[in-house]
Design an enzyme around this catalytic site. Structure first.
Site, PDB file in Angstrom:
ATOM      1  N   CYS A 101     -24.492   4.904 -13.667  1.00 27.49           N
ATOM      2  CA  CYS A 101     -23.461   5.944 -13.652  1.00 27.49           C
ATOM      3  C   CYS A 101     -24.022   7.234 -14.252  1.00 27.49           C
ATOM      4  O   CYS A 101     -24.372   7.292 -15.432  1.00 27.49           O
ATOM      5  CB  CYS A 101     -22.236   5.485 -14.444  1.00 27.49           C
ATOM      6  SG  CYS A 101     -20.949   6.741 -14.559  1.00 27.49           S
ATOM      7  N   GLU A 121       0.819  -1.213   0.000  1.00 22.81           N
ATOM      8  CA  GLU A 121       0.000   0.000   0.000  1.00 22.81           C
ATOM      9  C   GLU A 121       0.854   1.264   0.000  1.00 22.81           C
ATOM     10  O   GLU A 121       0.501   2.251  -0.653  1.00 22.81           O
ATOM     11  CB  GLU A 121      -0.935   0.002   1.219  1.00 22.81           C
ATOM     12  CG  GLU A 121      -2.085  -0.989   1.125  1.00 22.81           C
ATOM     13  CD  GLU A 121      -2.977  -0.741  -0.079  1.00 22.81           C
ATOM     14  OE1 GLU A 121      -3.262   0.432  -0.382  1.00 22.81           O
ATOM     15  OE2 GLU A 121      -3.366  -1.727  -0.721  1.00 22.81           O
ATOM     16  N   CYS A 171     -18.338  -1.753 -18.180  1.00 25.79           N
ATOM     17  CA  CYS A 171     -18.315  -1.399 -16.761  1.00 25.79           C
ATOM     18  C   CYS A 171     -19.575  -1.919 -16.064  1.00 25.79           C
ATOM     19  O   CYS A 171     -20.693  -1.703 -16.552  1.00 25.79           O
ATOM     20  CB  CYS A 171     -18.227   0.118 -16.601  1.00 25.79           C
ATOM     21  SG  CYS A 171     -18.244   0.659 -14.870  1.00 25.79           S
ATOM     22  N   CYS A 201     -12.472   2.172 -15.273  1.00 28.41           N
ATOM     23  CA  CYS A 201     -12.818   3.595 -15.137  1.00 28.41           C
ATOM     24  C   CYS A 201     -11.544   4.433 -15.110  1.00 28.41           C
ATOM     25  O   CYS A 201     -11.253   5.149 -14.155  1.00 28.41           O
ATOM     26  CB  CYS A 201     -13.645   3.816 -13.872  1.00 28.41           C
ATOM     27  SG  CYS A 201     -14.444   5.435 -13.784  1.00 28.41           S
TER      28      CYS A 201
END
Length: 386
Positions: free
Chosen positions: A237, A66, A231, A221
């Site tokens: 959306c 991370e 998607c 995206c």
């Protein structure tokens, strides 16, 4: 008048089809946030990334990945990650080694404060948490170099806590999904996106959902050329519905980056080159760099020889000017003019803290910033910079 009624016979659906119909019916009745999470989870399990080297690993490897993934793409991180864990397989090993060794493994990845914070955090974990990575969100958030989104990702992946993330990919995804106007880095807009991220959290499968958000933002995206036709969120959306995908999220307000100039000295003594260690904080903190002169100080090129004699007690040949190139930081552009000078006397006898002579090949293995690496590689190859 009588009308004949024809009754359509009822046939049992195949079990797979029945299951699919049941799923569709259930999904239609779900609240919007739950439906959003279901689509993300279902898509991730079918099409998301499952072979990343830190997936399924312990909290140390999740934390490391991370940190490395902050502002850096997965394809760039993987080789660095693999080399890093080979040399520092545990938190204890990372804490016990030097910052210099950590920076050497980080060299070329950029944003070097991440490496320094990583090393400092490992030491704090050994000192304050008995060598175990903390489990509580507030304790994770208190560690150096870990913000709210990173702490949430660690909590979700390592401890399956119900925490929302909001990295750059997720900001873009949510801004399009909800048609949020305004630059996502603005505090007001970011606060709005955090509220949405929290509201959309599922009650279970948080780790899969979190990975799905990351994957969808990175693979579908995307900033340019998003793959809207495939998607899973396309139906709801708002950016897609209103044909504003290309306009959202609102771009960062354009501003002219300040420009700075610096002269880098490539002081060669045979196969060896002189490097200086940068201060621990600031640009390239703790890295080995070529000696630098502010270009305003060096009015004439021949002044470089006098500078070397004064600063390093070295006599040098007339400097050879190599092609100027530009290195762009987040907040400014640095125009670098390299000067190549051969040392006439033997400077190896001069030993001062923070300076070192290394063979160019060995110098490439040291903790050096990207522009220095570029110069050394081209010097090694016998080419000029340009």
């Amino acid at each position: 008048m009588l009308i004949a009624c024809t009754t359509v016979p009822s046939y049992p659906l195949p079990s797979a089809m029945e299951e699919r119909v049941d799923t569709l019916i259930k999904n239609q009745s779900k609240p919007q946030p739950e439906l959003f999470a279901h689509r993300i989870i279902d898509w991730q399990q079918r099409h998301g990334r499952h072979g990343l080297p830190w997936q399924g690993e312990d909290v140390y490897h999740i934390w490391l990945s991370e940190i490395m993934l902050q502002q850096t793409q997965v394809i760039t991180v993987i080789p660095y990650y693999l080399r890093f864990v080979a040399s520092f397989p545990t938190i204890a090993a990372l804490a016990a080694d030097s910052e210099e060794a950590v920076l050497e493994h980080w060299s070329g990845l950029g944003y070097y404060s991440r490496a320094r914070n990583l090393h400092r955090t490992a030491q704090l974990i050994m000192q304050q948490h008995e060598g175990k990575f903390p489990k509580h969100f507030e304790d994770i958030l208190a560690l150096p170099g870990i913000g709210r989104s990173t702490a949430a990702a660690i909590s979700a992946f390592a401890f399956h806590e119900r925490r929302a993330i909001l990295d750059g990919n997720v900001k873009r995804l949510l801004a399009r999904y909800h048609a949020v106007e305004g630059y996502t880095g603005e505090k007001k807009i970011e606060a709005q996106l955090w509220q949405q991220a929290e509201a959309l959290l599922p009650q279970s499968d948080v780790a899969i959902y979190t990975q799905g958000l990351m994957d969808l933002g990175a693979l579908i995206c995307t900033r340019s050329k998003p793959q809207c036709p495939i998607c899973p969120l396309q139906k709801d959306c708002k950016a897609y519905q209103t044909e504003r995908v290309a306009q959202l999220p609102t771009p960062r307000p354009r501003k002219v980056l300040p420009e700075k100039h610096s002269t880098f000295l490539l002081l060669l003594n045979g196969p060896d080159i002189l490097l200086e260690k940068r201060p621990g904080s600031g640009i390239w903190g703790g890295l080995w760099c070529l000696p630098q002169i502010d270009s305003q100080i060096l009015i004439e090129i021949e002044d470089a020889g006098a500078y070397c004699l004064q600063q390093f007690c070295m006599e040098t040949t007339y400097p050879l000017t190599l092609s100027t190139f530009t290195h762009t930081f987040t907040h400014f552009k640095l125009h670098i003019t390299p000067l190549l000078l051969q040392v006439i006397n033997n400077p190896k006898q001069i030993q001062e803290p923070g300076r070192i002579w290394l063979d160019v090949t060995d110098a490439l293995q040291a903790a050096i910033p990207t522009p220095v690496r570029k110069l050394l590689r081209q010097i090694q190859a016998g080419h000029r910079v340009g």
